[in-house]
Design a protein around this motif. Structure first.
Motif, PDB file in Angstrom:
ATOM      1  N   TRP A 161      47.074  46.918  39.864  1.00 39.26           N
ATOM      2  CA  TRP A 161      48.067  45.849  39.919  1.00 39.26           C
ATOM      3  C   TRP A 161      48.959  45.990  41.151  1.00 39.26           C
ATOM      4  CZ3 TRP A 161      53.138  47.564  39.570  1.00 39.26           C
ATOM      5  CH2 TRP A 161      53.341  48.810  38.983  1.00 39.26           C
ATOM      6  N   PRO A 162      49.221  44.850  41.790  1.00 39.15           N
ATOM      7  CA  PRO A 162      49.982  44.868  43.038  1.00 39.15           C
ATOM      8  C   PRO A 162      51.488  44.811  42.791  1.00 39.15           C
ATOM      9  CG  PRO A 162      49.237  42.653  42.595  1.00 39.15           C
ATOM     10  CD  PRO A 162      48.717  43.510  41.463  1.00 39.15           C
TER      11      PRO A 162
ATOM     12  N   ALA B 122      55.394  39.536  44.624  1.00 42.14           N
ATOM     13  CA  ALA B 122      55.206  38.245  43.969  1.00 42.14           C
ATOM     14  C   ALA B 122      53.834  38.114  43.326  1.00 42.14           C
ATOM     15  CB  ALA B 122      55.407  37.122  44.990  1.00 42.14           C
ATOM     16  N   SER B 123      52.829  38.780  43.874  1.00 41.80           N
ATOM     17  CA  SER B 123      51.479  38.667  43.315  1.00 41.80           C
ATOM     18  C   SER B 123      51.328  39.390  41.982  1.00 41.80           C
ATOM     19  CB  SER B 123      50.450  39.201  44.309  1.00 41.80           C
ATOM     20  OG  SER B 123      50.751  40.530  44.690  1.00 41.80           O
ATOM     21  N   ARG B 124      52.314  40.201  41.589  1.00 36.61           N
ATOM     22  CA  ARG B 124      52.245  40.908  40.310  1.00 36.61           C
ATOM     23  C   ARG B 124      52.165  39.922  39.148  1.00 36.61           C
ATOM     24  NH1 ARG B 124      54.504  45.423  37.444  1.00 36.61           N
ATOM     25  NH2 ARG B 124      53.720  45.155  35.322  1.00 36.61           N
TER      26      ARG B 124
ATOM     27  N   PHE C 239      50.877  36.871  39.043  1.00 34.39           N
ATOM     28  CA  PHE C 239      49.526  36.299  38.945  1.00 34.39           C
ATOM     29  C   PHE C 239      48.552  37.323  38.385  1.00 34.39           C
ATOM     30  CE2 PHE C 239      45.322  35.644  40.845  1.00 34.39           C
ATOM     31  CZ  PHE C 239      45.032  34.376  40.369  1.00 34.39           C
ATOM     32  N   TRP C 240      48.684  38.572  38.807  1.00 33.37           N
ATOM     33  CA  TRP C 240      47.806  39.638  38.326  1.00 33.37           C
ATOM     34  C   TRP C 240      47.965  39.836  36.822  1.00 33.37           C
ATOM     35  CZ3 TRP C 240      44.065  42.595  40.652  1.00 33.37           C
ATOM     36  CH2 TRP C 240      43.654  43.745  39.975  1.00 33.37           C
TER      37      TRP C 240
ATOM     38  N   SER D  16      46.559  36.847  34.849  1.00 33.31           N
ATOM     39  CA  SER D  16      45.100  36.830  34.853  1.00 33.31           C
ATOM     40  C   SER D  16      44.531  37.862  33.890  1.00 33.31           C
ATOM     41  CB  SER D  16      44.578  37.095  36.272  1.00 33.31           C
ATOM     42  OG  SER D  16      45.039  36.114  37.174  1.00 33.31           O
TER      43      SER D  16
END
Length: 296
Positions: free
Chosen positions: A161-162, A165-167, A169-170, A173
């Motif tokens: 997991w990043p 902000a991309s957390r 979306f991760w 998903s």
């Protein structure tokens, strides 16, 4: 004499409980939180901090699982597949909104996040029940590649997991798509014979590992710091390997020495009561077969 006794208790507390806590607490706070935790009563009063279970944070999910199971026991007779699907969709929307608002799914372990934890638990539970109902008579087959692929997907989801902000979306998903797919696949795929002992061992130890990993890590962190004067991270990855090894050993011992004997004793002592089958309802869903019941 009373002051000396209190001082001795405080010294003992400062010696033992810093192994479990990140900060030193007062003796009163420790005793109150320990008393609540023994009865699985959440810390809704803000004692020491806002964690529902300050001494063992993962216990928060056990509370919600108990509550949602009790609720299911009450409403299962009217919970047909259509209504269950509606609950899945509504709670899924709630999970998505929670992730969008807070940037991640790590919600429910503190008193301010109590309701978010409820939504999160309802979604996971209802999706699990819906999958169990619809796969009760699905053909099962053995597949080592699929089992290994499931393990790989879980590992990637947990460690890949990043940040930033991309957390969000991760997390969305994984929680809304990947994890339900993994659960569904796991209900129709059995591990081959050579993988079954490993799968059984992981299943037996998983519950104890989940409950013990937080306190144990803090114990080892404190011991290592006291003995070496350094942070546990300084000896990575060896300290991580040590923590994992101790966790598996404790989980296995607890299952063999405590959990299984206790459940057998309670099963003999308490009268058996009828329970709702996951895939049976008064509205025509088919009951689970024996192979699935063995895992419940």
């Amino acid at each position: 004499r009373s002051e000396e006794h209190t001082s001795e208790l405080q010294s003992l507390t400062n010696l033992v409980f810093p192994l479990l806590l990140e900060k030193k607490w007062s003796l009163e706070s420790v005793l109150i939180c320990a008393s609540l935790a023994i009865m699985l009563v959440p810390n809704l009063f803000g004692i020491a901090n806002s964690w529902l279970y300050p001494l063992d944070i993962p216990c928060w999910s056990l509370l919600f699982e108990i509550l949602v199971n009790l609720a299911y026991r009450v409403v299962w007779t009217v919970l047909d597949a259509r209504r269950l699907l509606i609950i899945c969709l509504l709670s899924g929307v709630g999970v998505a909104l929670t992730i969008a608002m807070w940037g991640h799914i790590d919600q429910g372990s503190t008193s301010p996040a109590f309701l978010r934890g409820v939504v999160r638990t309802i979604f996971g539970f209802s999706v699990g029940v819906l999958i169990a109902r619809k796969t009760g008579h699905a053909p099962r087959r053995k597949s080592a590649p699929v089992c290994l692929l499931i393990c790989a997907a879980v590992v990637v989801a947990l460690i890949g997991w990043p940040h930033g902000a991309s957390r969000a979306f991760w997390d969305a998903s994984c929680v809304l798509l990947l994890f339900p797919l993994i659960v569904y696949t796991g209900t129709v795929i059995d591990p081959p014979v050579w993988l079954r002992p490993i799968a059984t061992f992981l299943g037996l130890t998983s519950y104890a590992i989940y409950i013990l990993h937080g306190p144990l890590a803090k114990v080892l962190f404190s011991i290592f710091g006291r003995l070496s004067g350094r942070l546990l991270d300084a000896a990575a990855p060896y300290t991580g390997i040590l923590v994992i090894g101790v966790l598996f050993l404790l989980g296995w011992l607890i299952d063999r020495i405590y959990d299984v004997p206790l459940r057998r004793t309670l099963s003999r002592a308490l009268p058996s009561a009828p329970r709702p089958a996951l895939s049976a309802s008064p509205h025509g869903d088919q009951p689970l077969d024996k192979s699935v019941k063995g895992y419940l």
